[in-house]
Enzyme design. Structure first.
Site, PDB file in Angstrom:
ATOM      1  N   SER A  79     -33.330  14.021  17.743  1.00  0.00           N
ATOM      2  CA  SER A  79     -33.549  12.977  16.730  1.00  0.00           C
ATOM      3  C   SER A  79     -32.447  12.842  15.698  1.00  0.00           C
ATOM      4  O   SER A  79     -32.510  11.949  14.844  1.00  0.00           O
ATOM      5  CB  SER A  79     -34.879  13.215  16.015  1.00  0.00           C
ATOM      6  OG  SER A  79     -35.950  12.855  16.852  1.00  0.00           O
ATOM      7  N   LYS A  82     -31.157   9.393  15.286  1.00  0.00           N
ATOM      8  CA  LYS A  82     -31.676   8.378  14.363  1.00  0.00           C
ATOM      9  C   LYS A  82     -30.775   8.172  13.152  1.00  0.00           C
ATOM     10  O   LYS A  82     -30.861   7.133  12.483  1.00  0.00           O
ATOM     11  CB  LYS A  82     -33.093   8.753  13.938  1.00  0.00           C
ATOM     12  CG  LYS A  82     -34.087   8.653  15.099  1.00  0.00           C
ATOM     13  CD  LYS A  82     -35.427   9.247  14.767  1.00  0.00           C
ATOM     14  CE  LYS A  82     -36.351   9.159  15.988  1.00  0.00           C
ATOM     15  NZ  LYS A  82     -37.181  10.329  16.155  1.00  0.00           N
ATOM     16  N   SER A 138     -39.250  11.065  11.084  1.00  0.00           N
ATOM     17  CA  SER A 138     -38.513  10.893  12.341  1.00  0.00           C
ATOM     18  C   SER A 138     -39.251   9.961  13.298  1.00  0.00           C
ATOM     19  O   SER A 138     -39.387  10.240  14.489  1.00  0.00           O
ATOM     20  CB  SER A 138     -38.265  12.259  13.014  1.00  0.00           C
ATOM     21  OG  SER A 138     -37.208  12.200  13.927  1.00  0.00           O
TER      22      SER A 138
END
Length: 296
Positions: A79, A82, A138
């Site tokens: 993640s 992101k 997230s």
């Protein structure tokens, strides 16, 4: 002299000569300076132990590398992806722009065990609030909503992410989605490349504020319900810490992009391939403390 006596004397002479050579070599080694690899300010042996697969720590202003371990090893980053999603969005959107969450955004995030911000289909949220939903809990739902809106369409947006990576000099990075989940392989990057991204993200006032926020709440309006999100980064709240992003998938292990300011220096680091969630935060804090002390 008998043959056996001659052999005994010969062997004795060989042993004496060998001992002298060994002693001479030992003396030469003792006299020679140590040749251990060093960091700019202190020996690597003074640095904290890093058990993850790769790590990188740099001074953002000078570009000085403070710590490096397999910094160019290509790995999935989960993640932390992101962070690039957020950075790419703000290259074309204003924080006050609005995006409507769709059922497809919610449905996409529900598959594969992705982290979510629990967005509700039909809610209309500002880009800034969606960035909080993306970076704090997230949310894969927020990632999909932003990528869909600003590609337009997720494939086009991922192409923009890769173009942005090239412009930032992230030459060992390939994105295949906007959230870092292992769909289509999950893509890859390196600790060094992700530190470049973290620096660019923190240079943006809006993204620095978002990445450094521990809690964010959104009150209900006629356009959306209420939300409350907590940052997954356990370093936040420590003196000087700025964020940046956590990540985890089975393939990537536990990952972390982190940063802090000490005595006018902004330190930016990345850890990849950790096997213990808590240890990545402990290691990051130890690296920051070590680098800050070493700089004085």
């Amino acid at each position: 002299m008998r043959l056996t006596d001659r052999l005994s004397h010969a062997l004795l002479g060989l042993a004496v000569a060998t001992g002298a050579l060994t002693a001479g070599a030992g003396a030469a080694q003792a006299a020679a300076p140590a040749t251990t690899a060093t960091q700019p300010h202190a020996p690597v042996t003074d640095a904290p132990a890093v058990l993850g697969s790769a790590a990188y720590l740099m001074d953002a202003e000078s570009g000085e590398v403070r710590f490096s371990k397999q910094a160019d090893l290509r790995r999935p980053v989960a993640s932390i992806t992101k962070a690039m999603t957020a950075y790419t969005v703000l290259k074309q959107a204003k924080p006050t722009d609005k995006v409507k969450v769709t059922a497809a955004d919610v449905r996409y995030a529900a598959q594969g065990g992705a982290s979510v911000a629990y967005l509700r289909a039909g809610d209309v949220l500002t880009v800034e609030d969606l960035l909080y939903a993306l970076m704090l809990p997230s949310g894969a739902d927020a990632a999909h909503a932003l990528a869909r809106a600003y590609g337009p369409g997720v494939p086009a947006f991922v192409g923009e992410m890769n173009d942005t990576a090239r412009r930032l000099g992230m030459n060992d990075t390939k994105y295949v989605n906007a959230d870092g989940m292992p769909y289509r392989g999950g893509g890859h990057s390196t600790a060094r490349d992700q530190a470049m991204l973290a620096k660019a993200l923190l240079d943006d006032d809006t993204l620095r504020k978002v990445a450094s926020t521990r809690y964010h709440s959104v009150g209900a309006t006629s356009e959306h319900g209420s939300y409350s999100w907590k940052n997954t980064n356990r370093l936040l709240g420590h003196p000087g810490v700025l964020g940046v992003k956590t990540g985890y998938t089975r393939a990537a292990g536990y990952t972390l992009a982190f940063a802090a300011e000490h005595d006018g220096h902004r330190l930016i680091g990345v850890l990849l391939g950790e096997t213990d969630s808590g240890r990545r935060f402990d290691t990051a804090q130890a690296l920051l403390d070590w680098a800050a002390t070493d700089a004085r």
